[in-house]
Design a protein around this motif. Structure first.
Motif, PDB file in Angstrom:
ATOM      1  N   ALA A 268     -14.295   3.296  10.681  1.00  0.00           N
ATOM      2  CA  ALA A 268     -12.759   4.092  10.965  1.00  0.00           C
ATOM      3  C   ALA A 268     -11.786   3.373  10.767  1.00  0.00           C
ATOM      4  CB  ALA A 268     -13.910   4.362  12.405  1.00  0.00           C
ATOM      5  N   LEU A 269     -12.699   2.117  11.788  1.00  0.00           N
ATOM      6  CA  LEU A 269     -11.522   0.560  11.996  1.00  0.00           C
ATOM      7  C   LEU A 269     -10.453   0.904  10.996  1.00  0.00           C
ATOM      8  CD1 LEU A 269     -13.293  -1.312  14.997  1.00  0.00           C
ATOM      9  CD2 LEU A 269     -11.086   0.509  15.287  1.00  0.00           C
ATOM     10  N   VAL A 270     -11.073   0.160   9.426  1.00  0.00           N
ATOM     11  CA  VAL A 270     -11.013  -0.225   8.182  1.00  0.00           C
ATOM     12  C   VAL A 270     -10.222   1.168   8.130  1.00  0.00           C
ATOM     13  CG1 VAL A 270     -10.733  -1.072   5.997  1.00  0.00           C
ATOM     14  CG2 VAL A 270     -12.499  -1.626   7.951  1.00  0.00           C
ATOM     15  N   ALA A 271     -10.643   2.218   8.027  1.00  0.00           N
ATOM     16  CA  ALA A 271      -9.796   3.246   7.393  1.00  0.00           C
ATOM     17  C   ALA A 271      -8.340   3.878   8.297  1.00  0.00           C
ATOM     18  CB  ALA A 271      -9.919   4.642   7.571  1.00  0.00           C
ATOM     19  N   VAL A 272      -8.445   3.583   9.919  1.00  0.00           N
ATOM     20  CA  VAL A 272      -6.983   4.194  10.341  1.00  0.00           C
ATOM     21  C   VAL A 272      -6.578   3.027   9.721  1.00  0.00           C
ATOM     22  CG1 VAL A 272      -6.518   3.609  12.649  1.00  0.00           C
ATOM     23  CG2 VAL A 272      -8.270   4.985  12.068  1.00  0.00           C
ATOM     24  N   LEU A 273      -6.355   1.128   9.632  1.00  0.00           N
ATOM     25  CA  LEU A 273      -5.602   0.187   9.753  1.00  0.00           C
ATOM     26  C   LEU A 273      -4.783   0.661   8.182  1.00  0.00           C
ATOM     27  CD1 LEU A 273      -4.581  -2.331   9.777  1.00  0.00           C
ATOM     28  CD2 LEU A 273      -6.647  -3.619   8.842  1.00  0.00           C
ATOM     29  N   THR A 274      -5.969   1.002   7.538  1.00  0.00           N
ATOM     30  CA  THR A 274      -5.199   1.451   5.928  1.00  0.00           C
ATOM     31  C   THR A 274      -4.557   2.569   5.869  1.00  0.00           C
ATOM     32  OG1 THR A 274      -8.105   0.666   5.091  1.00  0.00           O
ATOM     33  CG2 THR A 274      -6.435   2.054   4.258  1.00  0.00           C
ATOM     34  N   ALA A 275      -4.283   3.573   6.352  1.00  0.00           N
ATOM     35  CA  ALA A 275      -4.008   4.585   6.766  1.00  0.00           C
ATOM     36  C   ALA A 275      -2.272   3.874   7.838  1.00  0.00           C
ATOM     37  CB  ALA A 275      -4.102   5.765   7.457  1.00  0.00           C
ATOM     38  N   VAL A 276      -2.258   3.347   8.531  1.00  0.00           N
ATOM     39  CA  VAL A 276      -1.220   2.557   9.026  1.00  0.00           C
ATOM     40  C   VAL A 276      -0.624   1.839   7.835  1.00  0.00           C
ATOM     41  CG1 VAL A 276       0.002   0.928  11.540  1.00  0.00           C
ATOM     42  CG2 VAL A 276      -1.438   3.193  10.617  1.00  0.00           C
ATOM     43  N   LEU A 277      -1.123   0.591   7.255  1.00  0.00           N
ATOM     44  CA  LEU A 277      -0.368   0.118   6.241  1.00  0.00           C
ATOM     45  C   LEU A 277       0.148   0.923   4.824  1.00  0.00           C
ATOM     46  CD1 LEU A 277      -3.247  -3.037   5.301  1.00  0.00           C
ATOM     47  CD2 LEU A 277      -1.067  -3.058   7.363  1.00  0.00           C
ATOM     48  N   ALA A 278      -0.452   1.919   5.001  1.00  0.00           N
ATOM     49  CA  ALA A 278       0.077   2.649   3.647  1.00  0.00           C
ATOM     50  C   ALA A 278       1.455   3.208   3.759  1.00  0.00           C
ATOM     51  CB  ALA A 278      -0.872   3.923   3.476  1.00  0.00           C
ATOM     52  N   ALA A 279       1.014   3.550   5.486  1.00  0.00           N
ATOM     53  CA  ALA A 279       2.613   4.937   6.161  1.00  0.00           C
ATOM     54  C   ALA A 279       4.115   3.511   5.865  1.00  0.00           C
ATOM     55  CB  ALA A 279       2.538   5.284   7.575  1.00  0.00           C
ATOM     56  N   VAL A 280       3.328   2.074   6.497  1.00  0.00           N
ATOM     57  CA  VAL A 280       4.441   1.272   6.500  1.00  0.00           C
ATOM     58  C   VAL A 280       4.316   0.777   4.751  1.00  0.00           C
ATOM     59  CG1 VAL A 280       4.445  -1.116   6.752  1.00  0.00           C
ATOM     60  CG2 VAL A 280       3.832   0.654   8.440  1.00  0.00           C
ATOM     61  N   GLY A 281       4.065   1.190   4.294  1.00  0.00           N
ATOM     62  CA  GLY A 281       4.046   0.815   2.787  1.00  0.00           C
ATOM     63  C   GLY A 281       4.928   1.721   2.457  1.00  0.00           C
ATOM     64  N   VAL A 282       4.839   2.882   2.240  1.00  0.00           N
ATOM     65  CA  VAL A 282       5.397   4.260   1.756  1.00  0.00           C
ATOM     66  C   VAL A 282       7.099   3.764   2.194  1.00  0.00           C
ATOM     67  CG1 VAL A 282       6.575   6.313   2.176  1.00  0.00           C
ATOM     68  CG2 VAL A 282       3.715   5.559   1.529  1.00  0.00           C
ATOM     69  N   VAL A 283       7.260   3.604   3.218  1.00  0.00           N
ATOM     70  CA  VAL A 283       8.527   3.186   4.032  1.00  0.00           C
ATOM     71  C   VAL A 283       9.126   2.299   3.750  1.00  0.00           C
ATOM     72  CG1 VAL A 283      10.433   2.599   6.123  1.00  0.00           C
ATOM     73  CG2 VAL A 283       8.371   4.445   6.139  1.00  0.00           C
ATOM     74  N   ALA A 284       8.328   0.874   2.897  1.00  0.00           N
ATOM     75  CA  ALA A 284       8.729  -0.548   2.537  1.00  0.00           C
ATOM     76  C   ALA A 284       9.171  -0.254   1.052  1.00  0.00           C
ATOM     77  CB  ALA A 284       8.264  -1.457   2.627  1.00  0.00           C
ATOM     78  N   TYR A 285       8.454   0.409   0.354  1.00  0.00           N
ATOM     79  CA  TYR A 285       8.504   1.155  -1.350  1.00  0.00           C
ATOM     80  C   TYR A 285      10.397   1.992  -1.286  1.00  0.00           C
ATOM     81  CZ  TYR A 285       8.533   3.027  -5.406  1.00  0.00           C
ATOM     82  OH  TYR A 285       8.626   3.674  -6.339  1.00  0.00           O
ATOM     83  N   ARG A 286      10.358   2.685  -0.713  1.00  0.00           N
ATOM     84  CA  ARG A 286      11.807   3.707  -0.143  1.00  0.00           C
ATOM     85  C   ARG A 286      12.966   2.497   0.192  1.00  0.00           C
ATOM     86  NH1 ARG A 286       9.535   9.566   2.457  1.00  0.00           N
ATOM     87  NH2 ARG A 286       8.710   9.538   1.337  1.00  0.00           N
ATOM     88  N   GLN A 287      12.303   1.569   1.049  1.00  0.00           N
ATOM     89  CA  GLN A 287      13.658   0.595   1.007  1.00  0.00           C
ATOM     90  C   GLN A 287      14.348  -0.385  -0.192  1.00  0.00           C
ATOM     91  OE1 GLN A 287      15.965   0.870   3.973  1.00  0.00           O
ATOM     92  NE2 GLN A 287      14.728   2.650   3.964  1.00  0.00           N
TER      93      GLN A 287
ATOM     94  N   PRO B 243       0.848  -1.353  -0.362  1.00  0.00           N
ATOM     95  CA  PRO B 243       0.026   0.300   0.263  1.00  0.00           C
ATOM     96  C   PRO B 243       0.672   1.054  -0.134  1.00  0.00           C
ATOM     97  CG  PRO B 243      -0.303  -1.104   1.861  1.00  0.00           C
ATOM     98  CD  PRO B 243       0.557  -2.286   1.191  1.00  0.00           C
ATOM     99  N   GLY B 244       0.954   2.064  -0.874  1.00  0.00           N
ATOM    100  CA  GLY B 244       0.948   3.727  -0.947  1.00  0.00           C
ATOM    101  C   GLY B 244       2.326   3.672  -1.564  1.00  0.00           C
ATOM    102  N   THR B 245       2.295   2.479  -2.507  1.00  0.00           N
ATOM    103  CA  THR B 245       3.079   2.811  -4.160  1.00  0.00           C
ATOM    104  C   THR B 245       2.508   4.518  -4.873  1.00  0.00           C
ATOM    105  OG1 THR B 245       2.862   0.372  -4.746  1.00  0.00           O
ATOM    106  CG2 THR B 245       4.452   1.085  -2.984  1.00  0.00           C
ATOM    107  N   PRO B 246       3.239   4.607  -5.492  1.00  0.00           N
ATOM    108  CA  PRO B 246       2.788   5.351  -7.203  1.00  0.00           C
ATOM    109  C   PRO B 246       2.602   4.496  -8.045  1.00  0.00           C
ATOM    110  CG  PRO B 246       5.401   4.993  -6.588  1.00  0.00           C
ATOM    111  CD  PRO B 246       4.939   4.604  -5.412  1.00  0.00           C
ATOM    112  N   LYS B 247       0.949   3.540  -7.513  1.00  0.00           N
ATOM    113  CA  LYS B 247       0.811   3.048  -8.648  1.00  0.00           C
ATOM    114  C   LYS B 247       0.775   2.762 -10.078  1.00  0.00           C
ATOM    115  CE  LYS B 247      -1.397  -0.542  -5.184  1.00  0.00           C
ATOM    116  NZ  LYS B 247      -0.661   0.134  -4.331  1.00  0.00           N
ATOM    117  N   ASP B 248      -0.157   4.671 -10.677  1.00  0.00           N
ATOM    118  CA  ASP B 248       0.091   5.005 -11.434  1.00  0.00           C
ATOM    119  C   ASP B 248       1.234   5.705 -12.710  1.00  0.00           C
ATOM    120  OD1 ASP B 248      -2.705   5.677 -11.163  1.00  0.00           O
ATOM    121  OD2 ASP B 248      -1.724   7.483 -10.225  1.00  0.00           O
ATOM    122  N   LEU B 249       2.494   5.619 -11.632  1.00  0.00           N
ATOM    123  CA  LEU B 249       3.656   5.731 -11.928  1.00  0.00           C
ATOM    124  C   LEU B 249       4.006   4.299 -13.006  1.00  0.00           C
ATOM    125  CD1 LEU B 249       6.455   7.395 -12.905  1.00  0.00           C
ATOM    126  CD2 LEU B 249       7.182   7.159 -10.778  1.00  0.00           C
TER     127      LEU B 249
END
Length: 268
Positions: free
Chosen positions: A228-247, A176-182
């Motif tokens: 709300a729970l799904v939205a929060v979980l998605t936001a957390v996964l997206a943040a983790v995903g951005v870090v993982a993608y950059r690494q 989650p959170g990766t630049p899928k369009d690019l």
């Protein structure tokens, strides 16, 4: 004199043959330029039209979608037409990468429910990705340059040159959170078949699409806590995903540079 004439006679066909060899190439080049211009003009015209429609009807459309009972009643009344319209709109979002995709995924879950909304999102993503692949394979990096800066395209070199291109592409879509369009456009610059890229990217989109449609579906059903729970979980996964993608991108780029250095050292 006869020798000179005979030499001229021998060289004349060579000149004509050379002209014949170059003429088709020039003709093909002009034809390719015309096709590229036509595609660019068409894309710009369609973009302008979509922008005008958003300005003219955007506020009313958002108000309409925000009215859950009214919106769902329209979906029930129109039947398959609403599905066709949604798929076409979602396809346009994939092709015109500057358009946001998250609102459409939320709208799908809101209007059709989590299960059916996910299905139509995946169908639209597959069709839109196929269109992108055809455009990139037909007109090359110039089409990619219509939507992304040269710096962004260059930053994705690590993916294009990776030995395990398809595996890395799938992982990038899965996170989650990766630049899928690019990533969709850059994938077209590789050598993998269109069918394989469409399959990999479509399956890889499932987690992000499911999270959006689940949240919107729960909200539409009045289950605000679940949404709300799904939205929060998605936001957390997206943040983790951005870090993982950059690494992942950093490590893959370092491996690619090391491989190039080793290759140049062996050549020397």
């Amino acid at each position: 004199m006869e020798d000179v004439a005979s030499l001229r006679g021998q060289h004349a066909p060579l000149g004509e043959a050379a002209e014949q060899r170059h003429a088709p190439a020039d003709g093909e080049r002009r034809s390719l330029v015309k096709k590229r211009v036509a595609v660019i003009v068409g894309l710009l015209a369609l973009t302008a039209g979509l922008g005008a429609l958003c300005i003219a009807y955007g506020p009313e459309l958002l108000a309409f979608v925000a009215d859950a009972p009214r919106f769902r009643a329209w979906v029930d009344e129109t039947g398959w037409l609403s599905r066709v319209v949604f798929v076409l709109a979602n396809m346009a979002q994939v092709v015109f990468a500057f358009l946001p995709g998250e609102p459409l995924e939320l709208g799908a879950g809101y209007a059709f429910g989590a299960l059916e909304g996910t299905l139509w999102c995946l169908v639209a993503s597959a069709l839109g990705t196929a269109v992108v692949m055809v455009l990139v394979r037909s007109f090359g990096a110039r089409v990619v340059g219509l939507f992304f800066s040269p710096e962004k395209i260059t930053s994705m070199r690590w993916l294009r040159d990776a030995r395990r291109f398809e595996l890395l592409l799938f992982l990038c879509f899965l996170i989650p959170g990766t630049p899928k369009d690019l990533l969709t456009y850059v994938a077209g610059l590789g050598s993998s078949s269109i069918g394989r890229i469409v399959a990999l990217t479509t399956v890889g989109r499932i987690p992000s699409i499911v999270s959006s449609t689940l949240a919107a579906g729960a909200f539409g059903d009045g289950n605000y806590l679940g949404a709300a729970l799904v939205a929060v979980l998605t936001a957390v996964l997206a943040a983790v995903g951005v870090v993982a993608y950059r690494q992942l991108a950093k490590r893959s780029a370092e491996d690619a540079n090391a491989g190039e250095a080793a290759g140049s050292g062996e050549a020397a």
